[in-house]
Scaffold this active site. Structure first.
Site, PDB file in Angstrom:
ATOM      1  N   ASP A   6       8.923   1.580   6.287  1.00 36.69           N
ATOM      2  CA  ASP A   6       9.138   1.300   4.870  1.00 36.69           C
ATOM      3  C   ASP A   6      10.561   1.659   4.437  1.00 36.69           C
ATOM      4  OD1 ASP A   6       8.438   0.919   1.991  1.00 36.69           O
ATOM      5  OD2 ASP A   6       6.410   0.858   2.795  1.00 36.69           O
TER       6      ASP A   6
ATOM      7  N   HIS B  45       9.457   2.285  -2.940  1.00 32.67           N
ATOM      8  CA  HIS B  45       8.371   1.589  -2.232  1.00 32.67           C
ATOM      9  C   HIS B  45       7.746   2.466  -1.140  1.00 32.67           C
ATOM     10  CE1 HIS B  45       6.778  -1.695   0.466  1.00 32.67           C
ATOM     11  NE2 HIS B  45       6.595  -2.338  -0.670  1.00 32.67           N
TER      12      HIS B  45
ATOM     13  N   SER C 265       1.659  -4.915  -0.566  1.00 32.67           N
ATOM     14  CA  SER C 265       2.275  -3.666  -0.087  1.00 32.67           C
ATOM     15  C   SER C 265       1.444  -2.457  -0.474  1.00 32.67           C
ATOM     16  CB  SER C 265       3.660  -3.475  -0.710  1.00 32.67           C
ATOM     17  OG  SER C 265       4.628  -4.241  -0.063  1.00 32.67           O
TER      18      SER C 265
END
Ligand SMILES: *[C@@H]1O[C@H](CO)[C@@H](O)[C@H](O)[C@H]1NC(C)=O
Ligand SMILES: *[C@@H]1O[C@H](CO)[C@@H](O)[C@H](O)[C@H]1NC(C)=O
Ligand SMILES: *[C@@H]1O[C@H](CO)[C@@H](O)[C@H](O)[C@H]1NC(C)=O
Ligand SMILES: *[C@@H]1O[C@H](CO)[C@@H](O)[C@H](O)[C@H]1NC(C)=O
Ligand SMILES: *[C@@H]1O[C@H](CO)[C@@H](O)[C@H](O)[C@H]1NC(C)=O
Length: 765
Positions: free
Chosen positions: A162, A216, A539
């Site tokens: 990530d 994220h 995600s």
């Protein structure tokens, strides 16, 4: 090869597209990384797969250097030693594949490909990145059930590829945790510092810095395995105790993406390192558009991981609701779709005529509803990019073309004196409302159907100020029905790269998910600092499944990735909290190409009764039938592999827990083999649910087991009646359930006229 234990490949592709800079908005442009070096001319980065060097010892640490030298030997020689060559190798791989990434010109590439030991090369692409409430919604309760039985995932290492991690976040505290297992060899690069929760952090992007400048990675890591944090909320909403799906598991972050997206050579490097370090499950909330599996570094790397027993969980993508939009479709991956949870950040639009429409907003201004405001809507300025009339004090209705309202429209309304704004979803998004923080004005986002009615009322009042509205903010509501509903953005099957295996596999929460956020990354223009944020995407769905896989790894350490995937798919839920079949964004019954087998149910997944197992051998035979021998060599990394030895398994015959057959005149038969992982002595009866146009025969219709791990094979014959076979794309859906006294093992059956009816196995080699 060892059996493939990896079922869970969650590649979360994309963040939902949003307008503000604080949200990931990765555009898939297939952009290549161009060399900045003049010397290399029009060079670009290639991933070059090569044979393993002779006499390599897979577990010898010194062997890294031997591999590197071997990889360097492929580069055009500078004569004067390895220095120049060595600096041109961007990554050297030996975990999930054997090979390297380097910047090469066309003629250099040609020279590399002539060297003995060369297997395959491809230009890398840039691919996009694609809670307090979700554990409870999924039935995970402290001190009970699965969490207790699986010790919260204790001792399992979850690896994420990530954007890095905010290692100082309270979700990654290690209170009460034991050190990582002895086999673990990962470490933490600056600025991350390891503790017993975060046991690895490495960067494969240019800055060589493991911090998360995007948010994220911190969010997905928190969702997969964040520790319990009390008193959490975002903007005062969704208050409660936050925890990941496997709060007792260890975490390792492999930073392979930046705010610009993820380069495939970096993704492969992260996967390679994770497998060498000893992760137990891999989570990829990223991915690109569909390409054949032998040209997809993620599929190739994941094959290596799964062959070593490491499930790879991947996001299915955020390109829905259009069909054929999936990413990460290989059958050895675990492909995740996104749905809603039963929580709403309620912002009800109440019209002067008494009608009310429930919308949502992350900015809740409770005082706003104390009065009614003139309601303004104009077809000429319906996107609210400018105003030619005085809208001072009005609530303005705006159309949107994006999932999240553009900041520019909110600003335009504010500048023109508007008091509030109602955003109407783009038509494609139906009832899916993707919220994002924006404090500029009181606002509500409503579904397209509701928006139509609000506009109608506003238009009638256009000549006077007679028509009014207000927005009633009612904070966080839970127990909202129906839920789950498929999120509009969640990518849809069929799979373009492997059309004979139904995808996606499973749905998990991915709409408006609350999880950890780096406090240094502002979420709105005011720069408010928060450490939990609400974002959306496959995600976000992916790490939910990853965490559940970690729990299953704890309870069933010897299960293959395929066994774990089978268990999660065959026990998934197909009804919502209203008792109806799970719906899509338009509130129609969701197809298997939309929701997968169903919505993940951790409590049932740990005890599936029967599993449909698969290993590297079966996947190899599937690759031979689908793509042929050259692809087999590329994907397995074994240049001596042959399809004569591997065999051939047509797509429909792969022992997958879901069934996909072509629509054709004659009945079509597929075989499946189940393994008994429930009570040693058990008897299962076949139950079929199918529409009138579809006939399904199961032979034998009863399975009797006398032993644990006993296998039984059965045949499923599907016919779809004429009429259904008429012109156009025909899809019929049914269900096979094997029912015993204490288990139900359910598989979707899809008959699809777009699937080639002749298996390609015959002519491939
Ligand atoms: C990146 O950081 C690691 C660990 O701090 C260090 O060993 C390595 O040399 C660094 N790499 C680069 C390219 O700076
Ligand atoms: C890494 O990046 C963060 C945020 O951009 C910065 O604050 C920090 O100083 C960097 N650390 C190192 C070791 O480069
Ligand atoms: C716009 O309308 C408001 C309230 O009706 C009024 O106070 C204001 O003067 C108007 N502005 C202009 C530029 O006409
Ligand atoms: C606000 O929430 C309360 C409690 O959850 C509920 O009773 C009430 O109906 C809600 N009001 C609106 C306008 O949704
Ligand atoms: C399915 O199994 C039956 C009985 O074992 C066998 O005869 C048949 O060839 C199998 N079909 C396929 C397509 O493998």
């Amino acid at each position: 090869m060892t059996s493939m234990a990896c079922i869970v490949c969650v590649v979360a592709l994309a963040f939902v597209l949003t307008a503000t800079p604080t949200t990931l908005c990765y555009v898939t442009d297939g952009a290549a990384r161009q060399s900045t070096s003049q010397r290399h001319g029009a060079a670009r980065t290639y991933i070059v797969l090569v044979e393993r060097p002779a006499h390599a010892h897979a577990h010898d640490a010194d062997d890294d250097a031997a591999h590197r030298r071997w990889h360097e030997s492929f580069l055009p020689g500078g004569g004067g030693g390895g220095g120049d060559r060595s600096s041109r190798i961007r990554h050297s791989y030996r975990g999930v594949v054997s090979g390297f990434a380097a910047t090469l010109t066309g003629s250099e590439l040609a020279a590399v490909s002539r060297r003995p030991g060369f297997v395959h090369a491809f230009a890398e692409r840039r691919v996009p990145l694609m809670t307090t409430r979700s554990p409870g919604f999924l039935g995970l309760m402290p001190d009970r059930g699965v969490w207790k039985a699986a010790s919260y995932g204790e001792g399992v290492v979850v690896g994420l590829l990530d954007t890095g991690i905010d290692a100082t976040h309270p979700s990654f505290g290690d209170e009460g945790m034991l050190p990582p297992p002895a086999k673990w060899t990962g470490a933490c690069q600056p600025p991350a510092r390891c503790n017993n929760k975060l046991v690895g952090a490495a960067s494969f992007v240019h800055d060589n810095n493991t911090s998360d400048d995007v948010g994220h990675g911190t969010h997905t890591a928190g969702t997969a395995a964040g520790h319990f944090v009390d008193g959490v909320s975002a903007f005062g909403l969704a208050a409660g105790t936050a925890a990941g799906m496997a709060p007792g598991a260890h975490l390792a972050m492999y930073k392979v993406c930046s705010g610009q997206g993820c380069f495939e050579s970096d993704v492969l490097a992260g996967m390679d390192a994770a497998v060498k370090d000893g992760v137990d499950v891999l989570s990829l909330s990223l991915g690109g558009p569909s390409v054949p599996f032998d040209k997809d570094p993620i599929a190739i790397g994941a094959f290596g991981a799964v062959s070593k027993g490491i499930p790879v969980v991947c996001a299915g993508g955020n390109s829905g609701p259009t069909p054929f939009t999936l990413s990460n479709e290989a059958p050895w991956l675990f492909t995740v779709a996104a749905g809603s949870v039963d929580r709403s950040f309620r912002a009800t639009v109440r019209l002067g005529n008494g009608e009310a429409f429930d919308g949502e907003s992350l900015s809740q201004d409770k005082r706003f509803s104390s009065k009614a405001y003139p309601l303004y809507y104009s077809q000429g300025t319906n996107y609210c990019d400018f105003f030619d009339v005085n809208i001072t004090g009005a609530v303005v209705v705006c159309d949107t073309e994006t999932p999240v309202p553009p900041t520019s429209s909110i600003d335009a309304v504010k500048e023109a004196g508007g008091a509030g704004v109602v955003f109407v979803n783009e038509a494609d998004f139906g009832y899916t409302i993707v919220v994002e923080k924006d404090n500029s004005l009181p606002m509500s986002q409503v579904a397209a159907a509701d928006g139509g009615k609000i506009m109608g009322y506003a238009a009638m009042g256009s000549s006077s100020a007679a028509h009014t509205a207000t927005i009633v903010f009612n904070s966080t509501m839970v127990g909202v029905k129906p839920a789950p509903v498929v999120a509009a953005f969640s990518s849809r099957g069929p799979s373009a790269a492997g059309p004979g295996v139904p995808k996606p596999d499973i749905m998990a929460p991915g709409l408006n998910i609350l999880a950890a956020w780096p406090s240094m990354i502002p979420v709105d223009k005011e720069g408010e600092s928060i450490n939990f944020n609400v974002i959306s995407g496959t995600s976000m769905a992916t790490p939910h499944v990853t965490g559940i896989v970690a729990l299953m790894k704890k309870m069933h350490p010897d299960w293959s990735p395929a066994a774990i995937k089978s268990a999660i798919m065959t026990t998934s839920v197909t009804v919502d909290n209203d008792g109806h079949a799970i719906m899509d964004e338009e509130h129609r019954k969701a197809s298997f190409y939309t929701v997968g087998a169903g919505h993940v149910d951790p409590a049932k997944a740990v005890d599936p009764g029967l599993i449909y197992d698969l290993g590297a051998h079966e996947y190899a035979a599937y690759i031979c039938a689908l793509l042929g021998e050259a692809a087999l060599r590329t994907i397995t990394g074994d240049s001596g592999a042959t399809c004569a030895a591997a065999g051939s398994v047509a797509e429909a015959q792969l022992n997958y827990p879901a069934i996909l057959v072509p629509v054709r005149a004659a009945p079509f038969t597929v075989n499946r083999t189940v393994t008994n992982v429930g009570p040693a002595t058990s008897r299962y009866t076949a139950h079929v649910d199918a529409p009138e146009s579809m006939t399904v025969k199961v032979e034998p219709a009863e399975l009797e087991f006398q032993e644990a791990m006993e296998k039984k094979t059965f045949a499923v014959t599907v016919s779809v009646s004429a009429g259904a076979g008429a012109a156009g794309h025909v899809v019929a859906e049914g269900t096979l359930r094997w029912v015993s006294r204490d288990h139900v093992v359910r598989s979707p059956i899809v008959a699809d006229s777009s699937v080639a009816s002749n298996s390609r196995s015959a002519q491939e080699f």
